[in-house]
Every structure is written in structure tokens, then in C-alpha cells.
Scaffold this active site. Structure first.
Site, PDB file in Angstrom:
ATOM      1  CD  GLU A 122      -4.456  -2.330  -7.456  1.00 43.00           C
ATOM      2  OE1 GLU A 122      -4.006  -1.662  -6.508  1.00 43.00           O
ATOM      3  OE2 GLU A 122      -4.126  -2.148  -8.644  1.00 43.00           O
ATOM      4  CG  HIS A 142      -4.855   1.825  -7.911  1.00 45.63           C
ATOM      5  ND1 HIS A 142      -5.018   0.752  -7.052  1.00 45.63           N
ATOM      6  CD2 HIS A 142      -5.594   2.848  -7.389  1.00 45.63           C
ATOM      7  CE1 HIS A 142      -5.808   1.125  -6.039  1.00 45.63           C
ATOM      8  NE2 HIS A 142      -6.172   2.386  -6.224  1.00 45.63           N
ATOM      9  CD  GLU A 198      -1.343   6.741  -2.142  1.00 50.91           C
ATOM     10  OE1 GLU A 198      -1.094   7.967  -2.202  1.00 50.91           O
ATOM     11  OE2 GLU A 198      -2.471   6.270  -1.943  1.00 50.91           O
ATOM     12  CG  ASP A 236      -4.157   6.595   1.407  1.00 51.46           C
ATOM     13  OD1 ASP A 236      -4.527   7.021   2.512  1.00 51.46           O
ATOM     14  OD2 ASP A 236      -4.878   6.622   0.387  1.00 51.46           O
ATOM     15  CD  GLN A 266     -11.859   3.005  -0.466  1.00 51.41           C
ATOM     16  OE1 GLN A 266     -11.043   2.253   0.073  1.00 51.41           O
ATOM     17  NE2 GLN A 266     -11.568   3.702  -1.540  1.00 51.41           N
ATOM     18  CG  ASP A 291      -4.156   9.706  -1.699  1.00 42.51           C
ATOM     19  OD1 ASP A 291      -2.996   9.769  -2.142  1.00 42.51           O
ATOM     20  OD2 ASP A 291      -4.764   8.628  -1.550  1.00 42.51           O
ATOM     21  CE  LYS A 320      -8.672   5.422   0.337  1.00 43.85           C
ATOM     22  NZ  LYS A 320      -7.574   4.731  -0.321  1.00 43.85           N
ATOM     23  CD  GLU A 379      -5.165   3.282  -1.487  1.00 47.92           C
ATOM     24  OE1 GLU A 379      -4.902   4.498  -1.431  1.00 47.92           O
ATOM     25  OE2 GLU A 379      -6.211   2.817  -1.986  1.00 47.92           O
ATOM     26  CB  THR A 437      -1.749   9.016   5.855  1.00 44.77           C
ATOM     27  OG1 THR A 437      -3.143   9.052   5.553  1.00 44.77           O
ATOM     28  CG2 THR A 437      -0.946   8.965   4.572  1.00 44.77           C
ATOM     29  NE  ARG A 450      -8.228  -1.173  -0.367  1.00 41.28           N
ATOM     30  CZ  ARG A 450      -7.710  -0.098  -0.925  1.00 41.28           C
ATOM     31  NH1 ARG A 450      -8.471   0.969  -1.175  1.00 41.28           N
ATOM     32  NH2 ARG A 450      -6.443  -0.042  -1.228  1.00 41.28           N
TER      33      ARG A 450
HETATM   34 MN    MN Z   1      -4.537   6.536  -1.707  1.00 36.24          MN
END
Ligand code: MN
Length: 437
Positions: free
Chosen positions: A374, A143, A211, A243, A250, A136, A263, A209, A267, A247
Site C-alpha cells: 500500500e 487495508h 498486525e 505477517d 500471492q 489470520d 504467507k 504486514e 510469521t 506479493r
Molecule cells: Mn496478514
């Protein structure tokens, strides 16, 4: 017949649903996937066309699709992909001919046609490729700037290396799942602000996420880098990718080696792989790169694609989904070619079926951010969501992060003149965490 004919916007199919302007899978698209159905529970290779799946194993067996190798009666695309780009293009051109509105070969072959066309609504879609490795990246400047502003310093949001290379990490291939697979909220170490030591608990900041991912179509040998100008020829196609990210897990674990359990729990990818040959009409220039990258990352010409992306959230029990954000793949600062050149510059080898995530794709505006991190600024500004029609009956829901029972869906569309190349969707519903003793 050449590839440009397969992309002619005027081309129509005798599968009439494929001619609708709002169909994701017109005859110009022809994405590859793996499916099964009640009549034949063996997963096999199919191509999406209108509201149908074309069973390539049936067409090959009937001698209507000609390819020497028996690669379609298989539960993964890898063996077909491994035949290389000439084979992908040969099959694309044969299918484009067979389904063109005036071509009688399959249209009038009633018996084969009945067996070869499966209603998509009645089929089960499977993970399209066996994925040996998943990487990834972190290639959206917007971002990376948002995250850097949130957790470090808005004045120096980007770390010095960010503008010099496509930052990435080695992800976990074993937990890549196809759209529709439920995702269980992970447990992990949480470091609560009022406690000295961490606790083991259910993630409280579960996030998406937004993506895309690309699938390696031709690998490289260990020790032999892929040059940036050759990189696109190594790519079979693209999928949508969510993804999933914890948080809070993380934030505690990521120093110094980057994300791990935050993570690796899941996925999600979309079931249809859209080839670069189908995306070609939507090729656009990438953002200007300043400073100019090192020579091994420089490529002339346009290497981005105009793919409109959207993320929606449907709360448990709600009749409608709310749009959380809209953005576009073209905003991505580092291109897929640069990602692959950088990935292999060390001599690292890649293999057929490897999955490369773009990194969260955020746009320049507050409604174009590709994560709840975000969109809610780490939960400080919860989103007020009014799902469904804008009438009094629509209930307002508040979200900082994802709640159990929420369904998250990503979609992607290249809008052409009177037609579109769609990716379909990647969708999943969140299950509660496993109870802890
Ligand atoms: Mn990602």
C-alpha cells in the site's frame, strides 16, 4: 487488592527502571514470556519489568509466588495459560504486590532477589507459546479498500461479504517464529507479465504486514461456538505480529483458495504477551459498523484498544532505521471478539495457545498504511527514505519492497498519563533466498 490497583498509573516499583515514563514494561504491564540466560540455559516463564526479567520459576520455588501448579519451569506458557483467567489474575496481583516500591518481601530478600531478576539485555527470548493453530484475519477496512482498489475496482473495492463478516484464512502455525529470528526470502512460482507460463524464482515483492495477534487462553469444544459477548474472556493476551508476504507469489496463487506459499514461509511475533488486564485502561470504541452486523456479531460497548503502532526499516549496513508508517489498532473495523465469535460460529474448536492475526492494520492516511504494497502502491511509487538525523550525512534510500539485509521492526505502545504499556518489538532481518539449481 483488586485488578484496578495493579493498573493505578501512580503505582511505582522498587525496580527503578520500571518507573521511567518511556519504559515499555512498568509495573502496570507485567507481560508474560519465555526466556533463558547463560546461568540457566533452560527456557522458563518470565515477566518483563523495567530492564529485568522476573524468573517466576525461582519465585515459585522460593515460596514467594504462590500457585499450586508447577507451571513456570517450562519452555512454553501453555500450561500456565490453561489454568484459566483466575490464575492469570492471581499471579498478576501477587507480582504487582511483590514489586510495589514499599513492599519488602522480595525487595529485602537479597539472595532470592539476585536469582530471580535477570537483566533483559543478557537473556535470550523464545517463542512464548506453543501454537497449535494460526488464523489470520483481514479486518482493516482501509487495508481491504486499498488492496481492492489496486487489484480490482476502486469504485467497488470491498467485496460484498467484507462488511458482513471478519474474513480470515487458516495460516501455518509451524512457521511462526519469535522476534530476532532471521527470515529467508522465499522461492516460489512467479508469473511474469511477458511470459505465458510461470517460473520458479526468488520472491521479488517481499513485504511486511503490520498486525497484532491474540493468544487463545481458553479454548472451546468442537461444535460449541463462543458467543461474541463471552469472547474476550477466552483471550489471554496480545502480541505484535509481522505477517511476511510474498506479493508476487500471492498474486499468482491466491485464486481461488487464498494465500498459500506466499504467507506460509514465516510469521514473526513479539516475545512478550501483554494481557487484556494490562490493556484495560486503553479500551476504546471500535469504528461504527454499517450495515449493522448479524446478531451473532453484535456486541454492546467498547471492544477496541488504543495501541499506537509503528513500522521501521533499517537497510543493511545503515546506522539508523527509517519509519515507514504509524497507525493504531483502534482503526480495525472488526474486533477481536467478533473475529473469535465468527471463527467458532461453525462449531470450529480453538485451543490454548492458538494465534489469531488481526490482518494488516492500515490507517486512513498514506503514512499510516501497514504494508509496502500500500505504501508504494504495488511498487509504482517507491518510498524515498532518509534514515537517521535530518542532516546532509543521512543517505537517501529507495524502496519498493524489502531487500536482502533489510531489518524490519514493529513496535506497539499504549500511551498513558505519565507511563505507557509497551509491547516491546518484533524485528527480523531478511536473508537471501536459497539458490536454485
Ligand atoms: Mn496478514
Amino acid at each position: 487488592m483488586n485488578l484496578d490497583v495493579t493498573r493505578d498509573p501512580q503505582r511505582k516499583s522498587w525496580i527503578l527502571a520500571a518507573n521511567h515514563a518511556n519504559c515499555d514494561f512498568p509495573i502496570q504491564n507485567l507481560p508474560f514470556g519465555i526466556f533463558s540466560d547463560a546461568a540457566n540455559p533452560s527456557p522458563r516463564v518470565g515477566v518483563a519489568l523495567g530492564d529485568r526479567i522476573v524468573d517466576l520459576s525461582v519465585l515459585q520455588q522460593a515460596g514467594i509466588l504462590t500457585l499450586a501448579q508447577p507451571v513456570f519451569a517450562q519452555p512454553r506458557l501453555n500450561d500456565f495459560i490453561a489454568l484459566g483467567r483466575p490464575a492469570w489474575r492471581e499471579i498478576r496481583m501477587q507480582l504487582s504486590t511483590l514489586f510495589e516500591i514499599a513492599d519488602p518481601v522480595l525487595r529485602d530478600a537479597t539472595e532470592v532477589r539476585r536469582r530471580a531478576l535477570v537483566p533483559m539485555a543478557a537473556a535470550t527470548l523464545h517463542l512464548p507459546v506453543e501454537i497449535p493453530g494460526y488464523t489470520d484475519f483481514y479486518s482493516s477496512k482501509e487495508h481491504a479498500t486499498n488492496v481492492g482498489s489496486m487489484f480490482r475496482d476502486p469504485k467497488n473495492a470491498l467485496l460484498p461479504n467484507w462488511l458482513e463478516m471478519p474474513i480470515g484464512y487458516n495460516g501455518r502455525a509451524s512457521s511462526v517464529v519469535v522476534s530476532g529470528t532471521p527470515v529467508r526470502r522465499p522461492n516460489g512460482q512467479l508469473k511474469l507479465p511477458d511470459q505465458e507460463r510461470p517460473v520458479l524464482g526468488a520472491c521479488r515483492k517481499l513485504d511486511i504486514e503490520l498486525e497484532t495477534g491474540f493468544i487463545i487462553g481458553q479454548g472451546n469444544r468442537l461444535g460449541e461456538p463462543i458467543k461474541v459477548e463471552d469472547a474476550e474472556a477466552h483471550i489471554f493476551g496480545m502480541v505484535l505480529l509481522n505477517d511476511w508476504s510474498a506479493r508476487d507469489i500471492q498474486q499468482w496463487e491466491y485464486v481461488p483458495l487464498g494465500p498459500f506459499n506466499a504467507k506460509s514461509f514465516a510469521t514473526s511475533i513479539s516475545p512478550w504477551v501483554v494481557t487484556l488486564d494490562a490493556l484495560e485502561p486503553f479500551r476504546v470504541g471500535q469504528p461504527v459498523q454499517q450495515p449493522q452486523p448479524l446478531a451473532y456479531l453484535r456486541h454492546a460497548g467498547a471492544h477496541a484498544f488504543d495501541i499506537g503502532l509503528e513500522v521501521r526499516l533499517q537497510p543493511a549496513g545503515a546506522a539508523h532505521a527509517c519509519t515507514l508508517a504509524r497507525t493504531n489498532f483502534r482503526h480495525l473495523y472488526w474486533t477481536m471478539a467478533q473475529q473469535l465469535a465468527h471463527h467458532t460460529v461453525s462449531g470450529c474448536n480453538t485451543r490454548v495457545g492458538d494465534l489469531m492475526g488481526s490482518g494488516t492494520i492500515s490507517g486512513p492516511h498514506a503514512d499510516s498504511f501497514g504494508s509496502l504494497l500500500e505504501l508504494t502502491w504495488n511498487g509504482q511509487r517507491p518510498l524515498q527514505l532518509k534514515c537517521g538525523e535530518a542532516d546532509a550525512a543521512a543517505e537517501t534510500t529507495s524502496r519498493s519492497f524489502i531487500e536482502d539485509g533489510d531489518t524490519l521492526t514493529l513496535t506497539g505502545v499504549c500511551q498513558g498519563d505519565g507511563y505507557r504499556i509497551g509491547f516491546g518489538a518484533v524485528s527480523a532481518t531478511i536473508l537471501p533466498a536459497h539458490p536454485l539449481d
